[in-house]
Every structure is written in structure tokens, then in C-alpha cells.
Design a protein around this motif. Structure first.
Motif, PDB file in Angstrom:
ATOM      1  N   VAL A  86     -23.960 -31.141  -1.906  1.00 51.66           N
ATOM      2  CA  VAL A  86     -23.237 -32.374  -2.109  1.00 51.66           C
ATOM      3  C   VAL A  86     -23.922 -33.706  -1.835  1.00 51.66           C
ATOM      4  O   VAL A  86     -24.511 -33.826  -0.724  1.00 51.66           O
ATOM      5  N   SER A  90     -20.486 -37.733  -5.144  1.00 53.09           N
ATOM      6  CA  SER A  90     -19.528 -36.362  -5.127  1.00 53.09           C
ATOM      7  C   SER A  90     -19.848 -35.711  -6.453  1.00 53.09           C
ATOM      8  O   SER A  90     -19.758 -34.603  -6.679  1.00 53.09           O
ATOM      9  N   LEU A  92     -18.135 -34.954  -9.460  1.00 53.58           N
ATOM     10  CA  LEU A  92     -17.183 -34.223  -9.747  1.00 53.58           C
ATOM     11  C   LEU A  92     -17.104 -34.110 -11.297  1.00 53.58           C
ATOM     12  O   LEU A  92     -17.504 -34.930 -11.878  1.00 53.58           O
ATOM     13  N   THR A 135      -9.530 -36.459 -11.051  1.00 54.91           N
ATOM     14  CA  THR A 135     -10.348 -36.752 -10.135  1.00 54.91           C
ATOM     15  C   THR A 135     -10.927 -38.175 -10.053  1.00 54.91           C
ATOM     16  O   THR A 135     -11.396 -38.872  -9.404  1.00 54.91           O
ATOM     17  N   ARG A 143     -12.508 -37.573  -2.669  1.00 55.19           N
ATOM     18  CA  ARG A 143     -13.254 -37.223  -3.662  1.00 55.19           C
ATOM     19  C   ARG A 143     -14.538 -36.369  -2.887  1.00 55.19           C
ATOM     20  O   ARG A 143     -14.907 -35.352  -3.284  1.00 55.19           O
ATOM     21  N   GLN A 144     -14.994 -36.963  -1.654  1.00 51.82           N
ATOM     22  CA  GLN A 144     -15.997 -36.128  -0.820  1.00 51.82           C
ATOM     23  C   GLN A 144     -15.444 -34.793  -0.440  1.00 51.82           C
ATOM     24  O   GLN A 144     -16.041 -33.926  -0.260  1.00 51.82           O
ATOM     25  N   ALA A 147     -15.579 -32.641  -3.245  1.00 51.95           N
ATOM     26  CA  ALA A 147     -16.863 -31.986  -3.548  1.00 51.95           C
ATOM     27  C   ALA A 147     -17.283 -30.888  -2.716  1.00 51.95           C
ATOM     28  O   ALA A 147     -17.907 -29.945  -3.093  1.00 51.95           O
ATOM     29  N   PRO A 164     -23.507 -37.908   2.697  1.00 54.73           N
ATOM     30  CA  PRO A 164     -22.238 -37.604   2.158  1.00 54.73           C
ATOM     31  C   PRO A 164     -21.206 -38.717   2.779  1.00 54.73           C
ATOM     32  O   PRO A 164     -20.254 -39.032   2.360  1.00 54.73           O
TER      33      PRO A 164
END
Length: 366
Positions: A86, A90, A92, A135, A143-144, A147, A164
């Protein structure tokens, strides 16, 4: 799913321009922080473990299985190392919904290797309500968490986290720290957590590896960040904050609440809310060490809502100040000057009182 043995064992060298990573390291189960200033090699180390960078020479093993060896010409591809990663942004998949992002790794894992359900992951991270969301319309904290869920859905043996919290606003940092603790407690997945924040490391990690200029400067309990003179010279103690987890509950009308930290209850800032909340809620609060006033005698006639007794456990000198480690049922740090320490006579074992204004306590994402 906790495994026995050394999570990661490595001895590698990797040259990138004028920088050289030269590390020999054993990382045990638990949450291990990789700490150090920018440019010390933290992310390069993670990239070598994950397989995104190939060392020039050396060996990396995960729970006894070799994933890289220059001598034996072994270099397992990243998608076959069983390692989740991670990063800050993030990363995504923008064309997929939240649920489709999370299901990506899950669908690639055989049923025999699925040790928990997709619903369990989403429940732990409290993101079921985001399932059908695009997303691109998520907050930083959301978002985190997505993720994290996507990495967990691939059932990794180890989770790598590269700063993170670095891009998150303050309220979301506490929420992510809480979720990481829950992930380790409930799923037993070891984590390697890169950070340059002493506050985050002390709040989260079981052990810490300190890096400087591509090499390991120190390793051990997180207390080495405050006790080891070699480590302290690469640490930034400015704006040190206590990140403390406790249970928040109402104490009166008009939104007044308190948080139980160890043996102590602290009154929190008043928050206006609709309805009446009766249940306790787990949360992390931030209290800057410089916002706490330390006294040798019990003060009276103050507007500050929190005056609590404590015992000094240890006194840590830094280049610019003194961090006084106090015991209130769990450690809390107070920043004072060296002159104040000398004049007040603050040493290990000293009985003191801590004065904390409710407005100095920030609740982080409960």
C-alpha cells in the motif's frame, strides 16, 4: 493466519545513482516500522522486498522461502511473492468501483487459500457503504481504506505500507492507525510500515528499524527512538504528538464527552451533534507534547478541564528540548525546556501534574 519464524530475512545491496542500499536485516512477526529521514532508503528497501526492484546482489527470504537470490539466480515476480503493498497515493483502479477494486485480488485467489471473506475485510475497514462508489469520488481516508482492503483481498503473507498517512488530513490518520491495529489483531498479518513520524511509530509499531544513508542504524523496541544517541541524531522531534487510543463516552449535556486513556479520563472539546450518543466508541486522540503543561504541585483555579496526576518514567533529551515520559496508565510525553527540567527538578520517579486544555485534544477519525 499468523505464521511462525522470521517474516523477512535479507542481506542485499542495490546501487541507484550515487545512493547505495546496503542492508542486513531480520524482521520478526508483528508490526515493524522502518524509520528514517527522507533519502535514507526506506522505500527502496520495500521495493526490493516486494520485487519491484532487483538488488544487485544478496538474498531475500519470506518465512524461510527464498524470493530473491543473486547467487542462485532466483527472482520471484511481485505477483507471486504473497506480499501486499500500500503506497501513499493508494493507486486504485479508476475504471472500477470500490467493490470491483477489492474483488480484483480476491477473484485471483483459489478457494483453498481464502482464509477470510471479502465481507470480513470490508467490515474491518468499515467500507461496505462504499461498495458501488466510483473510486474517483472518495476522500483520502476512504481511498486508503479501500487500498488496504484490496491488498488484504489477495491474502498476503505480509503487508508493506509506504507512508500511508503522509497525504491524509489529521482526522483520518487516527482512523487508519486503528484499522491497522485491528487488521493485525484479527487477521494476524505481519506489517512493515515505513514512516518518518516518531509519533506514528510509537503509536503503532511493535519494533522499529532505523535507517540512515542506505544502512541500518539501529533496531529494537520503539524506545530506541528516544534512548539511542545515534538514532536521535536522525530523528525530528519537532511537533511531537501523543497518539493515544481510548474509549470515548458522553459525560453530560451539550455534546460533552470524555476519553478513557489507561487509568485516566480526559474531558474532550464539545462537539455539537444531533441526538444523544450513549455507547462508548473507540478512537485515537492527538495531544501535542508542547500543549501539555507540567507542574510539581497541584494547581487550582484553572480554566483547563484536565488536571491529572502522573509519575515521570523517563526523561529524554533532544537537541532542542526535553521530552518527559509520564505514566498515566500508559505513556504520555510532555515537551519542556532543559532549563525547566533543571529548575523544577524533573527526573525519573518524580510525581507531577499534567494540565491539558480540552481544546488541545484532537479526536482523530472515530
Amino acid at each position: 493466519m499468523t505464521k511462525s519464524g522470521c517474516a523477512i530475512r535479507l542481506g542485499v545491496k542495490k546501487r541507484l545513482g550515487e545512493f547505495t542500499l546496503d542492508c542486513q536485516l531480520d524482521i520478526a512477526n508483528g508490526i515493524t516500522a522502518i524509520f528514517g529521514p527522507s533519502g535514507s532508503g526506506k522505500t527502496t528497501l520495500l521495493d526490493c522486498i516486494a520485487g519491484f526492484l532487483s538488488p544487485d546482489q544478496g538474498c531475500i527470504s519470506k518465512f524461510g522461502r527464498i524470493v530473491f537470490s543473486s547467487e542462485r539466480s532466483i527472482n520471484v515476480s511481485p505477483n507471486k511473492r504473497g506480499i501486499g503493498y500500500v503506497v501513499q497515493n493508494s493507486a486504485l483502479f479508476p475504471h472500477l468501483t470500490v467493490k470491483e477494486n477489492i474483488n480484483y485480488g480476491f477473484s485471483l485467489t483459489s478457494e483453498q487459500k481464502r482464509e477470510y471473506s471479502l465481507e470480513t475485510v470490508m467490515e474491518i475497514l468499515d467500507i461496505a457503504y462504499l461498495s458501488e462508489r466510483d473510486t474517483r469520488n472518495l476522500s483520502g481516508g476512504e481511498r486508503q481504506r479501500v487500498a488496504l482492503a484490496r491488498s488484504l483481498a489477495a491474502f498476503p503473507d505480509i503487508l508493506l505500507l509506504d507512508e500511508p498517512l503522509a497525504s491524509l488530513d489529521a482526522p483520518f490518520r487516527g482512523l487508519i492507525i486503528q484499522k491497522l491495529k485491528i487488521i493485525f489483531r484479527e487477521l494476524g498479518i505481519p506489517m512493515i510500515y515505513v514512516s518518518h513520524s516518531i509519533s506514528e511509530v510509537i503509536a503503532l509499531a511493535h519494533q522499529v528499524v532505523v535507517m540512515s544513508e542506505g544502512s541500518v542504524l539501529g533496531k529494537g523496541n520503539v524506545s530506541i527512538l528516544l534512548r539511542d544517541s545515534n538514532v536521535k541524531r536522525v530523528a525530528d522531534f519537532s511537533s511531537f504528538e501523543n497518539l493515544l487510543q481510548g474509549s470515548i463516552s458522553p459525560v453530560g449535556i451539550d455534546g460533552q464527552k470524555s476519553i478513557a486513556l489507561g487509568d485516566t479520563k480526559l474531558i474532550l472539546p464539545i462537539e455539537r451533534s444531533e441526538g444523544e450518543e450513549k455507547e462508548e466508541v473507540s478512537a485515537i486522540v492527538s495531544i501535542r507534547a508542547s500543549d501539555i503543561i507540567l507542574s510539581k504541585i497541584k494547581p487550582i483555579g484553572l480554566s483547563a478541564r484536565n488536571v491529572i496526576s502522573a509519575r515521570v518514567k523517563e526523561v529524554h533529551s533532544t537537541d532542542s528540548s526535553v521530552l518527559v515520559e509520564c505514566d498515566i496508565g500508559e505513556p504520555i510525553y510532555v515537551e519542556i525546556t532543559s532549563l525547566s527540567q533543571s529548575e523544577l527538578g524533573i527526573y525519573s520517579g518524580t510525581e507531577v501534574f499534567l494540565i491539558i486544555k480540552a481544546s488541545s485534544i484532537m479526536v482523530l477519525g472515530n
